[in-house]
Design an enzyme around this catalytic site. Sequence first.
Site, PDB file in Angstrom:
ATOM      1  N   ARG A 148      26.083  63.324   2.264  1.00 58.18           N
ATOM      2  CA  ARG A 148      26.563  62.087   2.899  1.00 58.18           C
ATOM      3  C   ARG A 148      25.440  61.094   3.198  1.00 58.18           C
ATOM      4  NH1 ARG A 148      29.815  65.774   5.623  1.00 58.18           N
ATOM      5  NH2 ARG A 148      31.953  65.734   4.814  1.00 58.18           N
ATOM      6  N   LYS A 191      20.396  47.765  -3.859  1.00 50.89           N
ATOM      7  CA  LYS A 191      21.567  47.959  -4.723  1.00 50.89           C
ATOM      8  C   LYS A 191      21.321  49.162  -5.619  1.00 50.89           C
ATOM      9  CE  LYS A 191      23.607  43.369  -5.265  1.00 50.89           C
ATOM     10  NZ  LYS A 191      23.953  42.315  -6.255  1.00 50.89           N
ATOM     11  N   GLU A 218      12.075  37.957 -14.758  1.00 50.74           N
ATOM     12  CA  GLU A 218      12.627  38.026 -13.395  1.00 50.74           C
ATOM     13  C   GLU A 218      11.614  37.446 -12.385  1.00 50.74           C
ATOM     14  OE1 GLU A 218      15.767  39.029 -12.818  1.00 50.74           O
ATOM     15  OE2 GLU A 218      16.310  40.487 -14.364  1.00 50.74           O
ATOM     16  N   LYS A 232      12.315  37.901  -3.145  1.00 47.42           N
ATOM     17  CA  LYS A 232      13.562  38.672  -3.141  1.00 47.42           C
ATOM     18  C   LYS A 232      13.840  39.207  -1.739  1.00 47.42           C
ATOM     19  CE  LYS A 232      16.530  42.074  -5.204  1.00 47.42           C
ATOM     20  NZ  LYS A 232      16.890  42.904  -6.340  1.00 47.42           N
ATOM     21  N   GLU A 260      25.429  40.428  -0.139  1.00 46.22           N
ATOM     22  CA  GLU A 260      25.958  39.355  -0.979  1.00 46.22           C
ATOM     23  C   GLU A 260      27.297  38.845  -0.464  1.00 46.22           C
ATOM     24  OE1 GLU A 260      25.030  40.183  -5.053  1.00 46.22           O
ATOM     25  OE2 GLU A 260      26.208  38.487  -5.741  1.00 46.22           O
ATOM     26  N   ARG A 290      22.529  35.595  -1.692  1.00 45.98           N
ATOM     27  CA  ARG A 290      21.994  36.604  -2.618  1.00 45.98           C
ATOM     28  C   ARG A 290      22.421  36.313  -4.061  1.00 45.98           C
ATOM     29  NH1 ARG A 290      20.950  43.107  -1.687  1.00 45.98           N
ATOM     30  NH2 ARG A 290      20.057  43.407  -3.741  1.00 45.98           N
ATOM     31  N   ASN A 336      21.126  35.643  -9.190  1.00 45.31           N
ATOM     32  CA  ASN A 336      21.826  35.728 -10.474  1.00 45.31           C
ATOM     33  C   ASN A 336      21.514  34.569 -11.402  1.00 45.31           C
ATOM     34  OD1 ASN A 336      23.204  37.998 -10.747  1.00 45.31           O
ATOM     35  ND2 ASN A 336      25.175  37.177 -10.106  1.00 45.31           N
ATOM     36  N   HIS A 396      21.737  34.844 -15.126  1.00 49.80           N
ATOM     37  CA  HIS A 396      22.409  36.107 -15.423  1.00 49.80           C
ATOM     38  C   HIS A 396      23.822  35.946 -15.964  1.00 49.80           C
ATOM     39  CE1 HIS A 396      18.935  37.864 -13.512  1.00 49.80           C
ATOM     40  NE2 HIS A 396      19.387  39.081 -13.710  1.00 49.80           N
ATOM     41  N   HIS A 411      24.197  37.737 -19.240  1.00 45.63           N
ATOM     42  CA  HIS A 411      25.105  38.875 -19.467  1.00 45.63           C
ATOM     43  C   HIS A 411      26.009  38.631 -20.678  1.00 45.63           C
ATOM     44  CE1 HIS A 411      24.650  40.346 -15.061  1.00 45.63           C
ATOM     45  NE2 HIS A 411      23.830  40.998 -15.866  1.00 45.63           N
ATOM     46  N   HIS A 415      17.373  43.122 -21.256  1.00 44.37           N
ATOM     47  CA  HIS A 415      17.948  42.385 -20.133  1.00 44.37           C
ATOM     48  C   HIS A 415      17.073  41.185 -19.728  1.00 44.37           C
ATOM     49  CE1 HIS A 415      19.939  41.494 -16.366  1.00 44.37           C
ATOM     50  NE2 HIS A 415      18.772  41.625 -15.754  1.00 44.37           N
TER      51      HIS A 415
HETATM   52  N1  LIG Z   1      19.493  47.658  -8.403  1.00 43.54           N
HETATM   53  C1  LIG Z   1      19.168  46.451  -8.737  1.00 43.54           C
HETATM   54  O1  LIG Z   1      19.071  45.542  -7.905  1.00 43.54           O
HETATM   55  C2  LIG Z   1      18.851  46.166 -10.181  1.00 43.54           C
HETATM   56  C3  LIG Z   1      18.285  44.939 -10.523  1.00 43.54           C
HETATM   57  C4  LIG Z   1      17.964  44.726 -11.847  1.00 43.54           C
HETATM   58  C5  LIG Z   1      18.192  45.702 -12.806  1.00 43.54           C
HETATM   59  N2  LIG Z   1      18.751  46.887 -12.429  1.00 43.54           N
HETATM   60  C6  LIG Z   1      18.987  47.937 -13.423  1.00 43.54           C
HETATM   61  O2  LIG Z   1      17.727  48.334 -13.952  1.00 43.54           O
HETATM   62  C7  LIG Z   1      17.934  48.917 -15.234  1.00 43.54           C
HETATM   63  C8  LIG Z   1      16.851  48.457 -16.164  1.00 43.54           C
HETATM   64  O3  LIG Z   1      15.616  48.871 -15.669  1.00 43.54           O
HETATM   65  P1  LIG Z   1      14.303  48.887 -16.585  1.00 43.54           P
HETATM   66  O4  LIG Z   1      14.221  47.640 -17.375  1.00 43.54           O
HETATM   67  O5  LIG Z   1      13.191  49.257 -15.676  1.00 43.54           O
HETATM   68  O6  LIG Z   1      14.635  50.022 -17.655  1.00 43.54           O
HETATM   69  P2  LIG Z   1      14.359  51.602 -17.751  1.00 43.54           P
HETATM   70  O7  LIG Z   1      14.355  52.250 -16.436  1.00 43.54           O
HETATM   71  O8  LIG Z   1      15.316  52.109 -18.764  1.00 43.54           O
HETATM   72  O9  LIG Z   1      12.900  51.649 -18.364  1.00 43.54           O
HETATM   73  C9  LIG Z   1      12.666  51.134 -19.675  1.00 43.54           C
HETATM   74  C10 LIG Z   1      11.987  52.161 -20.573  1.00 43.54           C
HETATM   75  O10 LIG Z   1      10.611  52.249 -20.232  1.00 43.54           O
HETATM   76  C11 LIG Z   1      10.236  53.604 -19.975  1.00 43.54           C
HETATM   77  N3  LIG Z   1       9.197  53.518 -18.942  1.00 43.54           N
HETATM   78  C12 LIG Z   1       9.370  53.175 -17.639  1.00 43.54           C
HETATM   79  N4  LIG Z   1       8.192  53.047 -17.022  1.00 43.54           N
HETATM   80  C13 LIG Z   1       7.248  53.346 -17.936  1.00 43.54           C
HETATM   81  C14 LIG Z   1       5.821  53.371 -17.880  1.00 43.54           C
HETATM   82  N5  LIG Z   1       5.143  52.992 -16.789  1.00 43.54           N
HETATM   83  N6  LIG Z   1       5.159  53.752 -19.003  1.00 43.54           N
HETATM   84  C15 LIG Z   1       5.840  54.075 -20.139  1.00 43.54           C
HETATM   85  N7  LIG Z   1       7.174  54.029 -20.245  1.00 43.54           N
HETATM   86  C16 LIG Z   1       7.869  53.674 -19.158  1.00 43.54           C
HETATM   87  C17 LIG Z   1      11.503  54.295 -19.570  1.00 43.54           C
HETATM   88  O11 LIG Z   1      11.429  55.670 -19.840  1.00 43.54           O
HETATM   89  C18 LIG Z   1      12.532  53.583 -20.442  1.00 43.54           C
HETATM   90  O12 LIG Z   1      12.555  54.149 -21.706  1.00 43.54           O
HETATM   91  C19 LIG Z   1      19.330  48.524 -15.661  1.00 43.54           C
HETATM   92  O13 LIG Z   1      20.146  49.650 -15.613  1.00 43.54           O
HETATM   93  C20 LIG Z   1      19.760  47.503 -14.623  1.00 43.54           C
HETATM   94  O14 LIG Z   1      21.149  47.523 -14.378  1.00 43.54           O
HETATM   95  C21 LIG Z   1      19.081  47.132 -11.134  1.00 43.54           C
HETATM   96 ZN   LIG Z   2      18.196  40.827 -13.880  1.00 39.79          ZN
END
Ligand SMILES: NC(=O)c1ccc[n+]([C@@H]2O[C@H](COP(=O)([O-])OP(=O)(O)OC[C@H]3O[C@@H](n4cnc5c(N)ncnc54)[C@H](O)[C@@H]3O)[C@@H](O)[C@H]2O)c1
Ligand SMILES: [Zn+2]
Length: 364
Positions: A119, A141, A183, A225, A235, A240, A244, A247, A251, A265
């Site tokens: 929980r 988030k 970003e 942020k 939001e 907040r 976007n 975005h 998207h 992305h």
């Molecule tokens: N929670 C939020 O507020 C929020 C905001 C933006 C994005 N997101 C989410 O984030 C995700 C995308 O995150 P991302 O772009 O970090 O992708 P990811 O976590 O998939 O990482 C990208 C790739 O890089 C590799 N990697 C990561 N760090 C590394 C390092 N230091 N050295 C070598 N390889 C490395 C990973 O294994 C992966 O293959 C999406 O799912 C998106 O929805 C969430």
């Molecule tokens: Zn984004």
Amino acid sequence: METVQVALGARSYDILIEDGLIDRAAERLRPLARDGRLLVVSDETVWGALGERLRSGLDDIEVEPILVPAGESTKSWDGLASVVDRLLEQGIERKDHILAFGGGVIGDLAGLAASVVNRGCNFVQVPTTLLAQVDSSVGGKTAINVAAGKNLVGAFHQPSLVLIDPSLLDTLDDRQVRAGYAEIAKYGLIEDLEFFAWLESNGVAVLGGDEAARQHAISVAVAGKARIVEDDERETSGRRALLNLGHTFGHALEAETGYSDRLLHGEAVALGCVLAFDFSSARGICPAADADRVRAHFASVGLPTTLAELGPQNQGERLAAHMTHDKKREGGRTAFILARGIGQAFVDKTVDLAEVAAFLDRAK
Ligand SMILES: NC(=O)c1ccc[n+]([C@@H]2O[C@H](COP(=O)([O-])OP(=O)(O)OC[C@H]3O[C@@H](n4cnc5c(N)ncnc54)[C@H](O)[C@@H]3O)[C@@H](O)[C@H]2O)c1
Ligand SMILES: [Zn+2]
């Protein structure tokens, strides 16, 4: 070291930013390690590249990492079940801290697991991609993807600490770093003209791994942020939603390219910001010179800035159709983040999708 506080009453936390922070992680994390152990969640790629470095930085803190496959498909019901089951097998208790060690996929997945296991447990973010360092690790988030769409099942669950070590980016490939940079620039475009101007002079150094420039850019972005999240944690007031920017267009482009490697992305966000400024300019509310400046900056750091780069054009209607599935819709209207100029973004809920489609047909 830079410290940014996220002030959210009982859920407040610090974000520490410094090169080499991970090599001294034990100093920060020992107080959070119940019985001298932390429950680490990571992906196989990140652990392969950086696991030993984290282990050595954790000194005598015990770690038996829970590893999941790298990639977006891990952010699923199955991925969540697997992480939660393994946390329970390791005997997780409510006072334990889960440490999310990876990009946004790991932060979102481990964060959601932390919000439901027993929980609700505490968690710490040690983000390893630029996108995660400036965006997903801050703000609480968490989510997984389900059949109906991306990020549709999740929770607001704030971490208790975020450790950002920019030197972790040295093993990440350049394209991923560039995508995360979009970003960073977004925060300047939303409400910080001075920062955007600084990026115009220093963006190439940030991407080249210049230590001081990179730390400054990450710190300003994170602080930007944090202020927005403090004002509107869940939001509800709309502030907040400014995060976007780029975005809604982005998207649609990601959906059209099948959420594939064709367009990451952050790349979609870069082009989405350019389109949001061009659209604002076409509506006569933003100087054309500002829209041109946005395109020129993203182009100068090697991010996509024209629809033409993505292939066939005149797809306005198809792209606008994707926007009707946007989860930020309210009462059948898609909220657009438009701008009166660089640093002056605002939410507009009156935009007609037919107008957007016509604009996209004419867009570069
Ligand atoms: N929670 C939020 O507020 C929020 C905001 C933006 C994005 N997101 C989410 O984030 C995700 C995308 O995150 P991302 O772009 O970090 O992708 P990811 O976590 O998939 O990482 C990208 C790739 O890089 C590799 N990697 C990561 N760090 C590394 C390092 N230091 N050295 C070598 N390889 C490395 C990973 O294994 C992966 O293959 C999406 O799912 C998106 O929805 C969430
Ligand atoms: Zn984004």
